[in-house]
Scaffold this motif. Sequence first.
Motif, PDB file in Angstrom:
ATOM      1  N   ALA A 106      37.252  64.147  33.883  1.00  0.00           N
ATOM      2  CA  ALA A 106      36.746  64.506  32.552  1.00  0.00           C
ATOM      3  C   ALA A 106      37.001  63.378  31.562  1.00  0.00           C
ATOM      4  CB  ALA A 106      37.405  65.793  32.073  1.00  0.00           C
ATOM      5  N   ALA A 107      38.168  62.741  31.665  1.00  0.00           N
ATOM      6  CA  ALA A 107      38.502  61.652  30.757  1.00  0.00           C
ATOM      7  C   ALA A 107      37.601  60.445  30.996  1.00  0.00           C
ATOM      8  CB  ALA A 107      39.967  61.249  30.929  1.00  0.00           C
ATOM      9  N   ALA A 108      37.259  60.201  32.251  1.00  0.00           N
ATOM     10  CA  ALA A 108      36.453  59.025  32.589  1.00  0.00           C
ATOM     11  C   ALA A 108      34.965  59.249  32.351  1.00  0.00           C
ATOM     12  CB  ALA A 108      36.689  58.644  34.043  1.00  0.00           C
ATOM     13  N   ASP A 109      34.482  60.441  32.692  1.00  0.00           N
ATOM     14  CA  ASP A 109      33.032  60.679  32.688  1.00  0.00           C
ATOM     15  C   ASP A 109      32.558  61.739  31.702  1.00  0.00           C
ATOM     16  OD1 ASP A 109      32.874  58.866  34.876  1.00  0.00           O
ATOM     17  OD2 ASP A 109      33.393  60.489  36.256  1.00  0.00           O
ATOM     18  N   GLY A 110      33.486  62.496  31.123  1.00  0.00           N
ATOM     19  CA  GLY A 110      33.103  63.579  30.221  1.00  0.00           C
ATOM     20  C   GLY A 110      33.281  64.914  30.904  1.00  0.00           C
ATOM     21  N   ILE A 111      33.735  65.906  30.160  1.00  0.00           N
ATOM     22  CA  ILE A 111      34.014  67.207  30.765  1.00  0.00           C
ATOM     23  C   ILE A 111      32.747  67.891  31.258  1.00  0.00           C
ATOM     24  CG2 ILE A 111      33.896  68.554  28.620  1.00  0.00           C
ATOM     25  CD1 ILE A 111      36.463  70.029  29.789  1.00  0.00           C
ATOM     26  N   GLY A 112      31.612  67.506  30.683  1.00  0.00           N
ATOM     27  CA  GLY A 112      30.345  68.080  31.126  1.00  0.00           C
ATOM     28  C   GLY A 112      29.896  67.547  32.467  1.00  0.00           C
ATOM     29  N   LYS A 113      30.536  66.476  32.948  1.00  0.00           N
ATOM     30  CA  LYS A 113      30.152  65.869  34.228  1.00  0.00           C
ATOM     31  C   LYS A 113      31.030  66.353  35.381  1.00  0.00           C
ATOM     32  CE  LYS A 113      27.031  63.272  32.270  1.00  0.00           C
ATOM     33  NZ  LYS A 113      27.299  61.853  32.001  1.00  0.00           N
ATOM     34  N   LEU A 114      31.926  67.277  35.113  1.00  0.00           N
ATOM     35  CA  LEU A 114      32.760  67.798  36.189  1.00  0.00           C
ATOM     36  C   LEU A 114      31.893  68.463  37.253  1.00  0.00           C
ATOM     37  CD1 LEU A 114      35.879  69.391  34.421  1.00  0.00           C
ATOM     38  CD2 LEU A 114      35.809  67.337  35.836  1.00  0.00           C
ATOM     39  N   SER A 115      32.303  68.300  38.496  1.00  0.00           N
ATOM     40  CA  SER A 115      31.563  68.868  39.620  1.00  0.00           C
ATOM     41  C   SER A 115      32.553  69.334  40.676  1.00  0.00           C
ATOM     42  CB  SER A 115      30.621  67.814  40.206  1.00  0.00           C
ATOM     43  OG  SER A 115      30.283  68.098  41.534  1.00  0.00           O
ATOM     44  N   LEU A 116      32.380  70.551  41.152  1.00  0.00           N
ATOM     45  CA  LEU A 116      33.280  71.069  42.181  1.00  0.00           C
ATOM     46  C   LEU A 116      33.162  70.240  43.456  1.00  0.00           C
ATOM     47  CD1 LEU A 116      32.837  74.943  41.818  1.00  0.00           C
ATOM     48  CD2 LEU A 116      34.600  73.492  40.826  1.00  0.00           C
ATOM     49  N   GLY A 117      31.934  69.801  43.778  1.00  0.00           N
ATOM     50  CA  GLY A 117      31.740  68.987  44.973  1.00  0.00           C
ATOM     51  C   GLY A 117      32.434  67.650  44.880  1.00  0.00           C
ATOM     52  N   GLU A 118      32.275  66.962  43.746  1.00  0.00           N
ATOM     53  CA  GLU A 118      32.926  65.673  43.560  1.00  0.00           C
ATOM     54  C   GLU A 118      34.444  65.828  43.517  1.00  0.00           C
ATOM     55  OE1 GLU A 118      33.473  61.664  43.230  1.00  0.00           O
ATOM     56  OE2 GLU A 118      31.636  62.767  43.733  1.00  0.00           O
ATOM     57  N   LEU A 119      34.900  66.910  42.923  1.00  0.00           N
ATOM     58  CA  LEU A 119      36.338  67.179  42.857  1.00  0.00           C
ATOM     59  C   LEU A 119      36.899  67.385  44.259  1.00  0.00           C
ATOM     60  CD1 LEU A 119      38.633  67.504  40.850  1.00  0.00           C
ATOM     61  CD2 LEU A 119      38.025  69.917  40.624  1.00  0.00           C
ATOM     62  N   ALA A 120      36.144  68.061  45.108  1.00  0.00           N
ATOM     63  CA  ALA A 120      36.572  68.271  46.489  1.00  0.00           C
ATOM     64  C   ALA A 120      36.716  66.934  47.213  1.00  0.00           C
ATOM     65  CB  ALA A 120      35.571  69.170  47.214  1.00  0.00           C
ATOM     66  N   LYS A 121      35.765  66.027  46.980  1.00  0.00           N
ATOM     67  CA  LYS A 121      35.831  64.706  47.611  1.00  0.00           C
ATOM     68  C   LYS A 121      37.059  63.937  47.153  1.00  0.00           C
ATOM     69  CE  LYS A 121      30.802  64.082  47.973  1.00  0.00           C
ATOM     70  NZ  LYS A 121      29.643  63.278  47.499  1.00  0.00           N
ATOM     71  N   ARG A 122      37.333  63.980  45.874  1.00  0.00           N
ATOM     72  CA  ARG A 122      38.442  63.184  45.332  1.00  0.00           C
ATOM     73  C   ARG A 122      39.802  63.714  45.748  1.00  0.00           C
ATOM     74  NH1 ARG A 122      37.104  60.557  39.462  1.00  0.00           N
ATOM     75  NH2 ARG A 122      34.864  60.208  39.770  1.00  0.00           N
ATOM     76  N   THR A 123      39.900  65.025  45.940  1.00  0.00           N
ATOM     77  CA  THR A 123      41.194  65.623  46.269  1.00  0.00           C
ATOM     78  C   THR A 123      41.395  65.805  47.767  1.00  0.00           C
ATOM     79  OG1 THR A 123      40.280  67.864  46.010  1.00  0.00           O
ATOM     80  CG2 THR A 123      41.336  66.856  44.080  1.00  0.00           C
ATOM     81  N   GLY A 124      40.304  65.697  48.532  1.00  0.00           N
ATOM     82  CA  GLY A 124      40.411  65.936  49.964  1.00  0.00           C
ATOM     83  C   GLY A 124      40.524  67.402  50.311  1.00  0.00           C
TER      84      GLY A 124
END
Length: 205
Positions: free
Chosen positions: A23-41
């Motif tokens: 959210a800090a890097a891209d904006g809170i509106g750009k949050l994505s559950l799929g991308e979050l899954a990739k980043r956290t494993g």
Amino acid sequence: MDTLTAKSEATFATIIDAALDMAAADGIGKLSLGELAKRTGISKSGVFSRVGSLETLQAAVLDEYDRRFSQDIFLPSLQQPKGLPRLMAMVSAWSRRACNEGLNNACLYSAGAFEFDDQAGPLRDRLQQGVMAWRASLRKTILQAMELGHLRPDTDAGQLVYEIYSLIVGLMHDTRFLRDGQARRHMQRAFSRLISTYKSFNDME
């Protein structure tokens, strides 16, 4: 706390930490559950099972941001006497945090204000709620300073809140966008000059 519960809470904290960075890097509106899954494993279903919908995730991220902001700025200021000393401490800590270029110190509310200023919806409402809650804390501190005789009795608390907030927004712009290493010094001088116009004669003695 059993082991399963502790593991679940640790996983939730990992998800929120990663979401805060996104959210800090891209904006809170750009949050994505799929991308979050990739980043956290963590699997997408695993992320969903812990945070629910995207809207719930966004709210949880802002709640955590509020907690950290309060921990860095509001709670330490309570160690100072009520009134002007506390207000000065709040603004000093706020400006110091605004100049820290770490992602977790990026202001989700300032970024969100530009991102969602023309968009109605629950996320915009939540962002506005967070901004107004912090402004209310500033206003309360200013009113205490007036009651204690630190600031002139005719001080317009709403006007002073606006002016302080504007200085911080300008500081973040010059620090993060212009990369101006003198921005905090400029802001502190501007704030000192501003607050001097509101001080009561008794407090100047």
